[in-house]
Design an enzyme around this catalytic site. Structure first.
Site, PDB file in Angstrom:
ATOM      1  N   SER A 113     166.975  24.418  69.564  1.00 22.91           N
ATOM      2  CA  SER A 113     166.714  23.035  69.155  1.00 22.91           C
ATOM      3  C   SER A 113     167.427  22.022  70.035  1.00 22.91           C
ATOM      4  O   SER A 113     166.936  20.907  70.230  1.00 22.91           O
ATOM      5  CB  SER A 113     167.138  22.827  67.698  1.00 22.91           C
ATOM      6  OG  SER A 113     166.330  23.586  66.834  1.00 22.91           O
ATOM      7  N   ASP A 311     162.845  24.477  59.964  1.00 22.32           N
ATOM      8  CA  ASP A 311     163.454  25.449  60.860  1.00 22.32           C
ATOM      9  C   ASP A 311     164.295  26.468  60.098  1.00 22.32           C
ATOM     10  O   ASP A 311     164.209  27.679  60.350  1.00 22.32           O
ATOM     11  CB  ASP A 311     164.322  24.713  61.879  1.00 22.32           C
ATOM     12  CG  ASP A 311     165.107  25.643  62.786  1.00 22.32           C
ATOM     13  OD1 ASP A 311     164.468  26.396  63.541  1.00 22.32           O
ATOM     14  OD2 ASP A 311     166.344  25.613  62.736  1.00 22.32           O
ATOM     15  N   HIS A 315     164.040  30.532  59.968  1.00 20.42           N
ATOM     16  CA  HIS A 315     165.132  31.469  60.252  1.00 20.42           C
ATOM     17  C   HIS A 315     165.338  32.438  59.089  1.00 20.42           C
ATOM     18  O   HIS A 315     165.614  33.621  59.301  1.00 20.42           O
ATOM     19  CB  HIS A 315     166.435  30.704  60.498  1.00 20.42           C
ATOM     20  CG  HIS A 315     166.546  30.102  61.869  1.00 20.42           C
ATOM     21  ND1 HIS A 315     166.510  30.864  63.015  1.00 20.42           N
ATOM     22  CD2 HIS A 315     166.707  28.821  62.262  1.00 20.42           C
ATOM     23  CE1 HIS A 315     166.647  30.063  64.074  1.00 20.42           C
ATOM     24  NE2 HIS A 315     166.756  28.814  63.644  1.00 20.42           N
TER      25      HIS A 315
END
Length: 547
Positions: A113, A311, A315
């Site tokens: 990121s 995100d 994950h």
């Protein structure tokens, strides 16, 4: 022409009646015409009491951290099922799809990121972990800084820590993303350019407070919140009540530091609305506040908005949290669309992702036999909390209960049946949970896999992937940006497929700024890790494979 026959009737038996009726018709037509002119004038002038400068612009950049094309498919189908909608019902984002982006960094085909955000903010490729620095670790000028120095107001709105990679890459310059204490200092104004941000709303109080204070985690003894608010340098909100006192953005004193959580704001699936505002609420406050503060200026504002925790759900391989995060972002996008429609200032909004996370696919082969062509959104709907929330709940319970039978009943009835909506848990699944009570990270994966397996949602990694991500765009129906937005890459537009740095170049072009000139002003920025951080720097590549 109006049809006057109903007014005149089928016949006109006398000259007097005919003349009288004609006068009546003309009077009615005249009244209608005047009414139309009055309404038109009100519509034209009602949106604002002043006329903006001809070149005044607002630039809104939106990031769906970790959201790939499959995330849209998952969320769209989930919403259709949940709300009993037809198959042609689509998300607000879907209506504004204009292109796609390639996401590699300078150090890998799979970006993190930090490098992804730096590509947007500085318009250049850098290494994984880089925050506003080039591959040689030299600070690079950002679009936010360039616009601030031109007289624009600037803002950051996120659902993660405000010191996390994406907001940090627009508002600070450090060699490695883990330098969050230093990032916090720079965001408040402690580097050569001074304060560059006017509005901050998100989580992350931790890195603004010393570890000696409840909720703090800074390595030094500085209390940045106290330092910067006690002398009215920044106004501050730290909870839902104080956020609500902002009155939707109408009662904001800039600069505003809004730190609404110690770390990340909870997933939308877990979020208590009485404790934490939604991303859409945060966006509305920011847009209202920045618009109000610039209404008498010939400069507009720049606002970064991030749906940060898409995100994290990737994950964690958590499809239940994933779909709610995407839909929460879609609601925030609607707020932006409404603002653009209502504003008399030329405004452009660009939305894209820094990368995809999880290698998500809306299918999964769950047996050695020929795969089923199906996935089940109802499984995600039946799950009422994220794996993160449930892991914490289990760990907290087992700390105060050592009786094995009590723990097993809690897991099967409270967690599986009530929270996850799973009525058919196997003995092996119960065993897997019990065996991982002392390893919360692994327990998280066990719980999320139970949902993914039953919904037949597929994941290929707990990290990022190199898949291309979507670009969305919305712009005012007046001004010069509209034409530019829909041009091809060769003309610095966003139509078609692009490298991620071209999105940064597009914003630079629209803003009419030169980022290289800002870079020259940043040479004396403190950005290297301290000696205490050297160990972290040396192990960075291994540590941040999951960031």
């Amino acid at each position: 022409m109006f049809d006057t026959k109903p007014l005149l009737g089928e016949e006109a038996p006398s000259v007097y009646n005919t003349t009288h009726r004609r006068k009546t018709v003309y009077a009615v037509l005249k009244a209608v015409a005047v009414a139309i002119l009055v309404v038109s004038a009100l519509v034209y002038s009602g949106s604002s009491s002043h006329k903006p400068a001809p070149n005044k612009k607002n630039i809104i950049f939106m990031v769906t951290d970790g959201m790939g094309p499959a995330s849209l498919s998952l969320a769209r189908s989930f919403k259709q099922f949940r709300d009993d909608l037809p198959i042609n019902d689509i998300l607000a984002l879907d209506r504004h799809l204009i292109g796609s982006s390639r996401t590699r960094s300078s150090s890998s085909l799979v970006t993190d990121s930090a490098a992804g955000a730096t590509a947007f903010s500085c318009g250049l490729k850098s290494y994984n972990g880089a925050i506003g620095v080039d591959p040689s670790k030299n600070p690079c000028g950002t679009i936010l800084e360039a616009l601030k120095l031109q007289g624009y107001l600037t803002g950051l709105v996120v659902t993660t820590r405000i010191t996390d990679a994406t907001p940090a890459a627009f508002s600070s310059h450090v060699d490695y993303r883990f330098q969050e204490d230093l990032i916090a200092e720079q965001q408040l104004g402690e580097y050569p350019l001074g304060r560059m941000v006017d509005l901050i709303i998100g989580g992350g109080r931790c890195h603004f407070l010393p570890a000696s204070v409840d909720g703090g985690c800074r390595a030094d003894s500085r209390n940045l919140i106290k330092e910067y608010t006690e002398n009215d340098i920044w106004s501050y909100v730290g909870n839902r009540q104080q956020f609500d006192e902002l009155d939707g953005g109408k009662n904001v004193t800039l600069p505003l530091l809004g730190l609404l959580a110690t770390s990340d704001i909870p997933y939308d699936i877990d979020r208590n609305p009485k404790q934490y505002p939604s991303l859409a609420e945060q966006v509305k406050v920011a847009l209202t506040a920045l618009s109000k503060a610039t209404e008498d200026s010939d400069k507009g504002f720049f606002l970064l908005i991030e749906g940060s925790r898409i995100d994290h759900a990737g994950h964690h391989n958590d499809p239940s949290a994933q779909v709610r995060e995407v839909l929460a972002y879609d609601e925030a996008y609607k707020e932006v669309l409404k603002f653009i429609e209502d504003s008399d200032v030329e405004t452009v909004a660009v939305s894209t992702s820094d990368h995809e996370t999880g290698g998500l696919v809306t299918s999964r082969q769950v047996s050695p036999s020929y795969p089923d062509y199906i996935w089940y959104p109802e499984v995600l709907l039946n799950c009422s909390h994220s794996g993160e929330f449930l892991t914490s709940k289990i760990v907290s319970f087992t700390r105060s209960n050592s009786d094995a039978k009590v723990v097993e009943d809690f897991i099967t009835k409270e967690i599986f049946q009530n929270d996850m909506g799973i009525q058919d848990a196997t003995a092996q699944e119960v065993k897997d949970v019990k065996e991982n009570l002392s390893t919360p990270g692994q327990l998280l994966y066990v719980l999320n896999n139970m949902i993914s397996l039953r919904s037949q949602t597929g994941w290929t990694t707990h990290g990022h992937s190199a898949v291309d991500v979507n670009i969305y765009g919305a712009v005012s129906n007046f001004g010069s940006i509209k034409t530019q937005l829909y041009q091809s890459a060769e003309n610095v537009g966003l139509l078609g497929n692009h490298e991620n740095i071209e999105i940064g170049k597009f914003m630079e072009s629209v803003a009419g700024v030169d980022l290289s000139k800002i870079t020259e002003l940043l040479k004396d920025t403190k950005h290297h890790p301290s000696s205490v951080d050297e160990i972290n720097a040396n192990s960075f590549d291994q540590y941040h494979q999951t960031q």
